[in-house]
Design an enzyme around this catalytic site. Sequence first.
Site, PDB file in Angstrom:
ATOM      1  CB  SER A   1      -0.967  -0.021   1.175  1.00  0.00           C
ATOM      2  OG  SER A   1      -0.260  -0.078   2.362  1.00  0.00           O
TER       3      SER A   1
ATOM      4  CE  LYS B   1      -4.938   5.849  -1.610  1.00  0.00           C
ATOM      5  NZ  LYS B   1      -6.028   5.029  -1.147  1.00  0.00           N
TER       6      LYS B   1
END
Length: 677
Positions: free
Chosen positions: A80, A113
């Site tokens: 991540s 995002k």
Amino acid sequence: MSSLERVAELRRLIDYHNRKYYVDAAPEISDREFDFLVKELQQIEAAHPEWITPDSPTQRVGGQPIEGFQTVRHRVPMLSIENAYSAQELREWDRSLRKLLGPEPIDYVVELKIDGVAITLIYEHGRLTVGATRGDGERGDDVTHNLRTIPSVPLKLNTDQPPPLFEVRGEVYMTRAELVRINRLRQALGEKTYENPRNLTAGTLKLLDPRQCAERKLVLFAYGVGAVEGIRLTHHLELLQLLRQYGFPVNPHIHPCPDIEAVIAYCESWNERRHELPYDTDGMVIKVNDFRQRERLGSTSKFPRWARAFKFAAEQALTKLARIEVQVGRTGKLTPVAYFDPPVRLAGTTVSKASLHNADYIAQKDLRVGDMVVVEKAGEIIPQVVRSEPSARTGKEVIYEFPKTCPMCAAPTAREPGSPFYFCTAPRNECGGQVKRRILQFARRDAMDIENLGKALVEQLVESGLVTNLPDLYRLTLEQLLTLERMGKKSAQNLLDGIAASKDRGLARLLAGLSIPLVADSMADLLAQEFGHIDALMNADVERLAQVEGVGPERARHIWEYFHEPSHRDMIEQFRSLGLKLSEQKKVAPPGLSGSALAGKTIVVTGTMTQFDRKGIEDLIKQLGGKPTGSVSKKTDFVLAGENAGSKLDKARELGVSVLTEEEFQRLIAGPLPASE
Ligand code: IVH
């Protein structure tokens, strides 16, 4: 052209138009023409099953549901990204990269995002073999069966010379409109709704049956690669270009930036604009463009050093808490509500008030009337007061005292022992505020669905004294209604017709309308199914009630207490003598879509709907087992007519085919299913 050649051509055409639609967002043919191509291919394949290949566009929804999930070990871990919450943090990150890389320039690429679910897609010799979720980053779940159903996920790479291995990383997401569509459908079926598109996307990818996944519109954006063999890539922008070429949808909002200040400016430019996108985003992702620089920077155990996620702050605004008003709920619960002056813009809407929940909440946060307060939206949806700003106090702010009397009926208020909530102590039917709330709850569309009985009219009915309890509604006369201000004969008659029509709604809708504590619509439905008649329900003891699946001891006690309160029993008796239907027919098994009122029915949709687009409503009809068709004939079961319906509606009338309005249609699909006999 031989059939076999036509099959190859059709597959090529379908893939081409799929890419035009999903990758280039520039379709060249209509949905209808596209469907014709798919149909033709299906027909040839049906005649020659030996020609079917797994990557044929007809094979997206494969065979049977899977039994459970296999685990996939990611060849390249799915890391991540570390978060940055301010421009300052981005500058610090840039500085740390310069330290590691020396004086050379760093080019960044900034992307949205996407707030969906991270997935990986493995293509071996150009064919999709495995698709998986991120899982813990090392291992994920194999969800190939579902990912294959997503039209924007290529089943094969659009190239004659595919690399031996190509692993694509991306985000599967859903638009907010699709969430609304699915929630509406689930609500109609009494199922639980989803909070946001991300949760629904995650839930959908975890379905065992790919046919169910195919019914929900999931979409892909590709943004990276995992394990790759046979290709050398040097820059992120080059990779994105290749992804597009191979047939993957790449988000169009990609911005190369020569330095961190340009990155910051671009990120900030999206802070407000992002709410205009049809899907959710939770920030921006900033990536180093050059892959050699990425390699030199490397990763920590959790994050690559070459990327940062810039998270938008939960949007906050400062405004004045102008006043606090108390709202009376249908059970007499009093909820303080803050009103803001001026109203503020947050996450795309104007916010003028927020619930303060209860007296303790106000005391703990030391909120005073006249205070400047910070307001934000929890989960981007529900506004709330975060804190007051004591430094802005002038001394004129007033400490809030909870009213000693109910603002609606002036009866004393009291705090329940051990609870933060105040209640109005008046008997249920004596507090106008409670009565109004209960009537609205009773009359709303998913309960007794009394047409034309809106908020303003309920106020008038209660304030004039014409209605003090629910059964009074059924005793209203035309003469009485005409005494109300601004009430004409026609609207009075419409209201009476609406009220009369509600008598036949049945037990489930009646229970949903009664404001029984802890009994929401789906529970009302369950109880009606279980007991069939109100007498059986009223006479059940707590143990019997608790045995019903999903009820449990606490709810059982509340239901029992509700029906053992003399005023409630009296109300039910009044309903009985007024002719309300107090029973419910059993639904046919299996519960769900197959036994619906639309099963096997031929339906023509015409005109414009307010709640659905054309494709949406036709999909819904199909899901409910009906057959949407184009032209009206004697065989048509009914015509669903929206606004500005034209010749098809005329034809239906001419042939005597039943016509439904959109509202009637919604009620039909929400209503009880046909009896089993
Ligand atoms: S790049 C190692 N790009 O954000 C970096 N991720 O915490 C790989 N996401 O799990 C991810 N949009 O689910 C990247 N344009 C984008 C993204 C994106 C959304 C998600 C992804 C990842 C999480 C990062």
